[in-house]
Scaffold this active site. Sequence first.
Site, PDB file in Angstrom:
ATOM      1  N   LYS A 162      35.961  30.215  35.782  1.00  0.00           N
ATOM      2  CA  LYS A 162      37.022  29.766  34.874  1.00  0.00           C
ATOM      3  C   LYS A 162      37.164  30.800  33.776  1.00  0.00           C
ATOM      4  CE  LYS A 162      39.709  26.171  34.692  1.00  0.00           C
ATOM      5  NZ  LYS A 162      40.086  25.260  35.781  1.00  0.00           N
ATOM      6  N   GLY A 190      46.256  29.453  37.366  1.00  0.00           N
ATOM      7  CA  GLY A 190      46.652  28.776  36.136  1.00  0.00           C
ATOM      8  C   GLY A 190      45.766  27.583  35.826  1.00  0.00           C
ATOM      9  N   ASP A 191      45.936  27.079  34.635  1.00  0.00           N
ATOM     10  CA  ASP A 191      45.333  25.809  34.194  1.00  0.00           C
ATOM     11  C   ASP A 191      46.186  25.404  32.989  1.00  0.00           C
ATOM     12  OD1 ASP A 191      42.655  24.135  34.678  1.00  0.00           O
ATOM     13  OD2 ASP A 191      42.893  24.246  32.518  1.00  0.00           O
TER      14      ASP A 191
HETATM   15  O1  2IT Z   1      41.004  23.118  37.783  1.00  0.00           O
HETATM   16  C1  2IT Z   1      41.471  23.704  38.781  1.00  0.00           C
HETATM   17  O2  2IT Z   1      41.099  23.455  39.934  1.00  0.00           O
HETATM   18  C2  2IT Z   1      42.517  24.695  38.548  1.00  0.00           C
HETATM   19  N1  2IT Z   1      42.893  24.896  37.404  1.00  0.00           N
HETATM   20  C3  2IT Z   1      43.103  25.472  39.678  1.00  0.00           C
HETATM   21  C4  2IT Z   1      42.229  26.575  40.118  1.00  0.00           C
HETATM   22  C5  2IT Z   1      42.846  27.488  41.145  1.00  0.00           C
HETATM   23  O3  2IT Z   1      42.231  28.540  41.390  1.00  0.00           O
HETATM   24  O4  2IT Z   1      43.898  27.187  41.708  1.00  0.00           O
END
Ligand code: 2IT
Length: 409
Positions: A124, A163-164
């Site tokens: 992350k 994204g997040d």
């Molecule tokens: O919390 C999650 O799984 C995401 N924000 C997506 C992570 C991703 O690599 O698509």
Amino acid sequence: MEVQKIMQDLERKHPGESEFLQAVSEVLESIKDVYNQHPEFEKAKIVERIVEPERVHMFRVPWVDDNGEVHVNIGSRVQFNGAIGPYKGGLRFHPSVNLSIMKFLGFEQTFKNALTTLPMGGAKGGSDFSPRGRSDAEIMRFCQAFMDELYRYIGPDEDVPAGDIGVGGREIGYLFGQYKKLTHRYEGVLTGKGIEWGGSILRPEATGFGAVYYLREVLKHDGKEVKGIRVAMSGYGNVGWGIMKKIDELGGKVTYFAGPDGYIHDPDGVCGEEKLNFILEMRAKDPMHCKPYADKFGVDFVEGQKCWGVKDVDVYMPAATQNDVNLEWAKKIAESGVKYYIEVANMPTTNDALNFLREQKHMIVAPSKAVNAGGVGVSGLEMAQNSERLVWTAEEVDHQLHKMMENIH
Ligand code: 2IT
């Protein structure tokens, strides 16, 4: 394993990082009985290894706003575990971001990604940068400055961010452009891209769709279907919006949803294109207020409150952010008599609240790491398409997503 001892050691190494310690403690408590039947795990110190991030990158992100003023943010990428594949996980741009939150999310991502059965490790990243009220040009300059540092640590076989919260298609676009400029490489280094340049057509809705597919499997156990059910939820970002769209498609109703300013009660449900499109517009204009929905469609708005505890629904789906439901809310939820509590956001429930809900005999509690895995699962499919230099149709992606959620459940 002795959970208490491991937690004490971890607290010494990561002092004060409450979200991270909370996430680890929740996982250890839930696996300890099975784990302790395997002395070979203990001997190899599997847990001691798995709770420690493999690597943490931190960097300064200086950028200039439209008035010429210089700002300095902190950027980071926590590469938590690369045992089964390249690191994979989102980037969060939000003022609350700190190392504790990055580590908690990276830790959870490791398990979530493994659940998809695709070869992806957990990571992350993000920044305490707030995109709220910033112009496109400011967002672009920030993303470019962020990538000026991040590009050294990522690659299609090394680490693939996505994204997040606060990072959507626009931000991924600016980040990818800068990556190409710096490396001279056009490759699948980020997911959540626009479809014109290698993105997966279903990615924005995938987490929400996956959550509803998961719910569908849960309901099947009771001989029920999504058709006719009523849902109360929090959040109306990409994830929440995907839930509303799929619930509507399958004949259910999201009758309550909560935002930062209060909650909406729409007895007819968030149904049809007009309402769904309005939510997109409302969010783009001002992500902090959902009241305009009530004004537009003439439904009730309850200011400053969460909708947990309402009785006239069948399912609760917290889909906003971490620790949305604490013990006090959990008690209201239990008292309401509603049976299904489907976690969607990352760690939406505090540990004491989650333990309390799990003890309720009348309730089914579904864990977020499984429920929201469809999002990163579709990101994994995007990686596969980029490696193949192929584009799959929405139907192909949706079919794979559905199969994945069926298996996870
Ligand atoms: O919390 C999650 O799984 C995401 N924000 C997506 C992570 C991703 O690599 O698509």
